[in-house]
Design a protein around this motif. Structure first.
Motif, PDB file in Angstrom:
ATOM      1  N   LEU A  94       0.839  -1.205   0.000  1.00 19.99           N
ATOM      2  CA  LEU A  94       0.000   0.000   0.000  1.00 19.99           C
ATOM      3  C   LEU A  94       0.875   1.257   0.000  1.00 19.99           C
ATOM      4  O   LEU A  94       0.495   2.281  -0.548  1.00 19.99           O
ATOM      5  N   SER A  95       2.038   1.164   0.653  1.00 20.05           N
ATOM      6  CA  SER A  95       2.989   2.285   0.618  1.00 20.05           C
ATOM      7  C   SER A  95       4.381   1.756   0.944  1.00 20.05           C
ATOM      8  O   SER A  95       4.523   0.715   1.598  1.00 20.05           O
ATOM      9  N   PHE A  96       5.395   2.465   0.466  1.00 17.45           N
ATOM     10  CA  PHE A  96       6.790   2.078   0.712  1.00 17.45           C
ATOM     11  C   PHE A  96       7.612   3.352   0.717  1.00 17.45           C
ATOM     12  O   PHE A  96       7.593   4.100  -0.253  1.00 17.45           O
ATOM     13  N   GLU A  97       8.303   3.642   1.807  1.00 17.62           N
ATOM     14  CA  GLU A  97       9.143   4.852   1.820  1.00 17.62           C
ATOM     15  C   GLU A  97      10.343   4.677   2.737  1.00 17.62           C
ATOM     16  O   GLU A  97      10.319   3.852   3.653  1.00 17.62           O
ATOM     17  N   ARG A  98      11.382   5.449   2.435  1.00 19.62           N
ATOM     18  CA  ARG A  98      12.549   5.537   3.319  1.00 19.62           C
ATOM     19  C   ARG A  98      12.475   6.902   3.961  1.00 19.62           C
ATOM     20  O   ARG A  98      12.246   7.903   3.273  1.00 19.62           O
ATOM     21  N   ARG A  99      12.643   6.955   5.277  1.00 17.62           N
ATOM     22  CA  ARG A  99      12.591   8.271   5.937  1.00 17.62           C
ATOM     23  C   ARG A  99      13.293   8.213   7.280  1.00 17.62           C
ATOM     24  O   ARG A  99      13.645   7.124   7.744  1.00 17.62           O
ATOM     25  N   ALA A 100      13.452   9.358   7.910  1.00  7.52           N
ATOM     26  CA  ALA A 100      14.075   9.396   9.238  1.00  7.52           C
ATOM     27  C   ALA A 100      13.114   8.748  10.230  1.00  7.52           C
ATOM     28  O   ALA A 100      11.890   8.919  10.117  1.00  7.52           O
ATOM     29  N   ALA A 101      13.661   8.017  11.191  1.00  6.90           N
ATOM     30  CA  ALA A 101      12.829   7.249  12.124  1.00  6.90           C
ATOM     31  C   ALA A 101      11.871   8.132  12.920  1.00  6.90           C
ATOM     32  O   ALA A 101      10.708   7.787  13.101  1.00  6.90           O
ATOM     33  N   GLY A 102      12.376   9.294  13.387  1.00  4.98           N
ATOM     34  CA  GLY A 102      11.571  10.104  14.304  1.00  4.98           C
ATOM     35  C   GLY A 102      11.685   9.505  15.693  1.00  4.98           C
ATOM     36  O   GLY A 102      12.170   8.371  15.861  1.00  4.98           O
ATOM     37  N   SER A 112      18.689   6.048  16.434  1.00  4.02           N
ATOM     38  CA  SER A 112      18.511   7.472  16.721  1.00  4.02           C
ATOM     39  C   SER A 112      17.348   8.010  15.870  1.00  4.02           C
ATOM     40  O   SER A 112      17.063   7.464  14.792  1.00  4.02           O
ATOM     41  N   PRO A 113      16.684   9.075  16.330  1.00  2.96           N
ATOM     42  CA  PRO A 113      15.561   9.633  15.564  1.00  2.96           C
ATOM     43  C   PRO A 113      15.953  10.035  14.151  1.00  2.96           C
ATOM     44  O   PRO A 113      15.121  10.050  13.246  1.00  2.96           O
ATOM     45  N   ALA A 114      17.241  10.316  13.917  1.00  5.43           N
ATOM     46  CA  ALA A 114      17.688  10.757  12.586  1.00  5.43           C
ATOM     47  C   ALA A 114      18.030   9.573  11.678  1.00  5.43           C
ATOM     48  O   ALA A 114      18.215   9.748  10.475  1.00  5.43           O
ATOM     49  N   ALA A 115      18.092   8.366  12.220  1.00  2.00           N
ATOM     50  CA  ALA A 115      18.487   7.197  11.413  1.00  2.00           C
ATOM     51  C   ALA A 115      17.433   6.891  10.357  1.00  2.00           C
ATOM     52  O   ALA A 115      16.230   7.085  10.589  1.00  2.00           O
ATOM     53  N   ASP A 116      17.869   6.378   9.210  1.00  2.00           N
ATOM     54  CA  ASP A 116      16.934   6.039   8.136  1.00  2.00           C
ATOM     55  C   ASP A 116      16.214   4.730   8.445  1.00  2.00           C
ATOM     56  O   ASP A 116      16.835   3.764   8.899  1.00  2.00           O
ATOM     57  N   VAL A 117      14.923   4.712   8.177  1.00  2.00           N
ATOM     58  CA  VAL A 117      14.156   3.471   8.314  1.00  2.00           C
ATOM     59  C   VAL A 117      13.354   3.243   7.034  1.00  2.00           C
ATOM     60  O   VAL A 117      13.060   4.186   6.294  1.00  2.00           O
ATOM     61  N   VAL A 118      13.034   1.969   6.790  1.00  2.00           N
ATOM     62  CA  VAL A 118      12.139   1.632   5.688  1.00  2.00           C
ATOM     63  C   VAL A 118      10.760   1.444   6.317  1.00  2.00           C
ATOM     64  O   VAL A 118      10.634   0.734   7.324  1.00  2.00           O
ATOM     65  N   HIS A 119       9.772   2.102   5.761  1.00  2.00           N
ATOM     66  CA  HIS A 119       8.401   1.991   6.278  1.00  2.00           C
ATOM     67  C   HIS A 119       7.513   1.418   5.165  1.00  2.00           C
ATOM     68  O   HIS A 119       7.349   2.050   4.124  1.00  2.00           O
ATOM     69  N   VAL A 120       6.993   0.226   5.389  1.00  2.00           N
ATOM     70  CA  VAL A 120       6.180  -0.443   4.369  1.00  2.00           C
ATOM     71  C   VAL A 120       4.801  -0.733   4.948  1.00  2.00           C
ATOM     72  O   VAL A 120       4.687  -1.243   6.062  1.00  2.00           O
ATOM     73  N   TYR A 137       8.191  -1.390  10.101  1.00  2.00           N
ATOM     74  CA  TYR A 137       9.316  -0.453  10.158  1.00  2.00           C
ATOM     75  C   TYR A 137      10.599  -1.251  10.331  1.00  2.00           C
ATOM     76  O   TYR A 137      10.664  -2.120  11.221  1.00  2.00           O
ATOM     77  N   ILE A 138      11.599  -0.986   9.487  1.00  2.00           N
ATOM     78  CA  ILE A 138      12.857  -1.729   9.529  1.00  2.00           C
ATOM     79  C   ILE A 138      14.008  -0.727   9.511  1.00  2.00           C
ATOM     80  O   ILE A 138      13.981   0.222   8.701  1.00  2.00           O
ATOM     81  N   PRO A 139      15.043  -0.926  10.361  1.00  2.00           N
ATOM     82  CA  PRO A 139      16.208  -0.035  10.232  1.00  2.00           C
ATOM     83  C   PRO A 139      16.808  -0.217   8.836  1.00  2.00           C
ATOM     84  O   PRO A 139      17.005  -1.363   8.401  1.00  2.00           O
ATOM     85  N   LEU A 146      16.464  -2.867  -0.319  1.00  2.00           N
ATOM     86  CA  LEU A 146      15.114  -3.473  -0.346  1.00  2.00           C
ATOM     87  C   LEU A 146      14.167  -2.598  -1.185  1.00  2.00           C
ATOM     88  O   LEU A 146      14.142  -1.379  -1.027  1.00  2.00           O
ATOM     89  N   SER A 147      13.386  -3.223  -2.073  1.00  2.00           N
ATOM     90  CA  SER A 147      12.461  -2.459  -2.916  1.00  2.00           C
ATOM     91  C   SER A 147      11.035  -2.978  -2.696  1.00  2.00           C
ATOM     92  O   SER A 147      10.864  -4.094  -2.198  1.00  2.00           O
ATOM     93  N   PRO A 148      10.032  -2.190  -3.080  1.00  2.00           N
ATOM     94  CA  PRO A 148       8.644  -2.624  -2.880  1.00  2.00           C
ATOM     95  C   PRO A 148       8.367  -3.964  -3.567  1.00  2.00           C
ATOM     96  O   PRO A 148       7.675  -4.819  -3.017  1.00  2.00           O
ATOM     97  N   GLU A 149       8.948  -4.155  -4.771  1.00  2.00           N
ATOM     98  CA  GLU A 149       8.702  -5.402  -5.529  1.00  2.00           C
ATOM     99  C   GLU A 149       9.164  -6.629  -4.731  1.00  2.00           C
ATOM    100  O   GLU A 149       8.579  -7.701  -4.858  1.00  2.00           O
TER     101      GLU A 149
END
Ligand code: 16G
Length: 243
Positions: A94-102, A112-120, A137-139, A146-149
């Motif tokens: 439904l969605s796939f993005e890389r972003r800062a963890a928060g 850390s809140p600034a670390a990148d996470v994958v959110h699927v 959520y994955i570090p 990792l890709s959505p496919e």
């Protein structure tokens, strides 16, 4: 017990012997067989529809849904679980993005809140029927590239093992009752504010690294939780001793 409760129980007895998808006899037949008024029968049937035991298809009739899927409290994956039941697992991204963890997710993933996470976000299906919505959520460092496919109709746990050589060693999970919001209802194909189970799971490797934090909404009309109960061993007082 009220009349309609008695009728509901008789219908439940009958449903116990029916296969999923099998149709209940038409209303006029049941009215005759059970010796009740049409109104009482309707009330009993409405309650079974509301609790998810039967499904009403307008113009067609009322159909048995079949038993709820038992989910055991173990660290199994959705894919393994469905296969073990003889159902075909599926998932739609439904969605796939890389972003800062928060701050909140960072705490869960122990980064850390600034670390990148994958959110699927995935819609999980069993024999094409929507069963749950999972926000995973994955570090980022755990699953480079990792890709959505990769996750479309595939198992995250299999991917971890085979592509990233990571094995889950333990997990902690909480379960709460909830109701579906508008978007969840739409994706799961259930009425707004349907009962659902909210699972939150954190999983670690043997080395103590977090490999996922997952928020899963499972349909309450299709799932129940089964737990094996162990009996606590109470120490017996030694014989022959006086208190
Ligand atoms: C289950 C887990 C979820 C895990 C997923 C992996 C529950 C409540 N949740 O749905 O935490 O991420 O399985 O499944 O059991 P997969 O390997 O099929 O992607």
């Amino acid at each position: 017990m009220t009349k309609y409760h008695a009728i509901r129980d008789q219908l439940l007895d009958r449903l116990d012997t029916m296969a999923p998808g099998e149709q209940l006899p038409p209303e006029r037949v049941l009215v005759r067989e059970l010796g009740v008024s049409r109104m009482t029968l309707r009330r009993a049937t409405d309650e079974l529809v509301a609790s998810g035991v039967v499904r009403r298809r307008p113009g067609a009739g009322v159909f048995a849904v079949g038993p709820k899927l038992d989910t055991a409290l173990s660290a199994t994956s959705f894919t393994e679980d469905m296969r073990a039941r003889g159902l075909r697992p599926g998932s739609a991204i439904l969605s796939f993005e890389r972003r800062a963890a928060g701050a909140r997710i960072g705490r869960r993933l122990e980064v850390s809140p600034a670390a990148d996470v994958v959110h699927v976000t995935r819609l999980r299906l069993a024999d094409d029927e929507p069963m749950s919505i999972e926000a995973l959520y994955i570090p980022e460092g755990t699953v480079p590239g990792l890709s959505p496919e990769d996750l479309e109709n595939a198992s995250y746990y299999d991917m971890l093992r085979t592509r990233y050589d990571v094995t889950i060693a333990r997990g902690v999970q909480t379960i709460e009752p909830t109701v579906t919001d508008e978007e969840e209802s739409d994706k799961l194909g259930v009425p707004l504010h349907s009962p659902a189970l909210l699972f939150e799971r954190t999983s670690w490797t043997a080395e103590g690294a977090v490999v996922e934090f997952v928020r899963s909404i499972y349909r309450g009309d299709r799932y129940q939780i089964r737990t094996e109960l162990s009996v606590p061993q109470v120490a017996e007082p030694a014989r022959g001793t006086t208190p």
